[in-house]
Enzyme design. Structure first.
Site, PDB file in Angstrom:
ATOM      1  N   GLY A  80       0.839  -1.211   0.204  1.00  0.00           N
ATOM      2  CA  GLY A  80       0.034  -0.011   0.000  1.00  0.00           C
ATOM      3  C   GLY A  80       0.819   1.295   0.076  1.00  0.00           C
ATOM      4  O   GLY A  80       2.014   1.384  -0.045  1.00  0.00           O
ATOM      5  N   GLY A 101       1.725   2.932   8.418  1.00  0.00           N
ATOM      6  CA  GLY A 101       1.568   1.743   9.208  1.00  0.00           C
ATOM      7  C   GLY A 101       2.742   1.524   9.942  1.00  0.00           C
ATOM      8  O   GLY A 101       2.819   0.287  10.820  1.00  0.00           O
ATOM      9  N   GLU A 121       9.565  -2.153   4.680  1.00  0.00           N
ATOM     10  CA  GLU A 121       8.871  -2.070   3.453  1.00  0.00           C
ATOM     11  C   GLU A 121      10.119  -1.694   2.384  1.00  0.00           C
ATOM     12  O   GLU A 121      10.197  -1.951   1.192  1.00  0.00           O
ATOM     13  CB  GLU A 121       7.894  -1.311   3.314  1.00  0.00           C
TER      14      GLU A 121
HETATM   15  C1  5RP Z   1       2.922   0.754   6.146  1.00  0.00           C
HETATM   16  C2  5RP Z   1       2.421   1.397   5.015  1.00  0.00           C
HETATM   17  C3  5RP Z   1       1.218   1.216   4.325  1.00  0.00           C
HETATM   18  O1  5RP Z   1       1.444   0.588   3.166  1.00  0.00           O
HETATM   19  C4  5RP Z   1       0.352   2.509   4.207  1.00  0.00           C
HETATM   20  O2  5RP Z   1       0.392   3.185   5.531  1.00  0.00           O
HETATM   21  C5  5RP Z   1      -0.974   2.250   3.658  1.00  0.00           C
HETATM   22  O3  5RP Z   1      -1.627   1.816   4.600  1.00  0.00           O
HETATM   23  P1  5RP Z   1      -3.167   1.643   4.375  1.00  0.00           P
HETATM   24  O4  5RP Z   1      -3.545   0.473   3.296  1.00  0.00           O
HETATM   25  O5  5RP Z   1      -3.843   1.091   5.679  1.00  0.00           O
HETATM   26  O6  5RP Z   1      -3.878   2.929   3.982  1.00  0.00           O
HETATM   27  O7  5RP Z   1       3.314   2.223   4.475  1.00  0.00           O
HETATM   28  O8  5RP Z   1       3.876   1.206   6.699  1.00  0.00           O
END
Ligand code: 5RP
Length: 229
Positions: A86, A101, A107
């Site tokens: 994401g 997140g 990541e």
């Molecule tokens: C986690 C991330 C996620 O991919 C990003 O926060 C998007 O999250 P969501 O799909 O819950 O909106 O970078 O570190």
């Protein structure tokens, strides 16, 4: 805030169905959109697909295992064919902000080992300029993190230490995260990334530039758009 779950699910499933093939090594992203991609990958495994999967967070590893997906050590795989993850913001060049997140470090390590980084998102993640909706997460070493935050602020942002249950949030890597608000967005993301990366104590910055090959975006009118870099 409308319930975006259906859009997240639609984008994630479309990306898995388009990009994941039997025999591949697959990176599993983190967050509420990547969650639906993990479920879809679990369905493929249940159908008999032979996949090697690596996870971008402990949370993702746990969800994957619950859905019958074995997780390999990233150092045990040569390269990752496709990662589906994401994003918090996506600009017109497919440059990204990630990390709300809390998984930006893993990541980015997984993305760097990936041939095709595919982003899944609902339309609310699209921006003209990075930093206009979301803060920029920056993962920092715990030691002297206040000093590191002064360095961040000198780049024109307001850094806020991320908290959870009244305590500083601790990442999977054992670090803190500062969420950095830029009052007018991030004018020059490449310069900003270089500037942030040179601040002592910074472990990783949530700018993912020139990283995604594709973004699969679900719109509220029911269409799913794919943008390619
Ligand atoms: C986690 C991330 C996620 O991919 C990003 O926060 C998007 O999250 P969501 O799909 O819950 O909106 O970078 O570190």
């Amino acid at each position: 805030m409308p319930d975006l779950s259906n859009l997240k699910k639609a984008a994630a499933e479309k990306a898995v169905d388009s990009y994941v093939e039997d025999g591949m090594t697959v990176g599993l992203g983190t967050g509420s959109t990547a969650y639906f991609a993990i479920l879809r990958v679990g369905e493929l495994v249940a159908q008999g697909y032979k996949l090697r999967c690596v996870a971008t967070s402990q949370q993702t590893e746990d969800i994957a295992r619950q859905h019958g997906i074995e997780i390999a050590d990233i150092d045990g795989v040569d390269s990752i064919d496709v990662t589906i993850d994401g994003a918090d913001e996506i600009d017109p060049h497919l440059n990204l902000i990630k990390g709300l997140g809390g998984a930006l470090l893993r990541e980015k390590i997984v993305a760097a080992a990936t041939v095709a980084e595919v982003i899944v998102a609902d339309e609310t993640k699209l921006v003209e300029k990075l930093g206009t909706k979301a803060p920029l997460p920056v993962e920092v070493c715990r030691f002297g993190h206040g000093k590191t935050s002064y360095g961040l602020a000198r780049n024109g942002c307001q850094p806020t230490l991320r908290m959870k249950d009244g305590e500083p949030f601790v990442s999977d890597g054992g670090n803190y995260i500062y969420d950095c608000r830029f009052p007018d967005g991030i004018e020059k993301p490449y310069f900003m990334q270089s500037a942030i990366d040179t601040i002592p104590g910074v472990v990783e910055c949530g700018l993912f530039l020139n990283c995604a090959v594709s973004a699969v975006i679900a719109h509220s009118d029911g269409t799913i758009e794919e943008r390619k870099a």
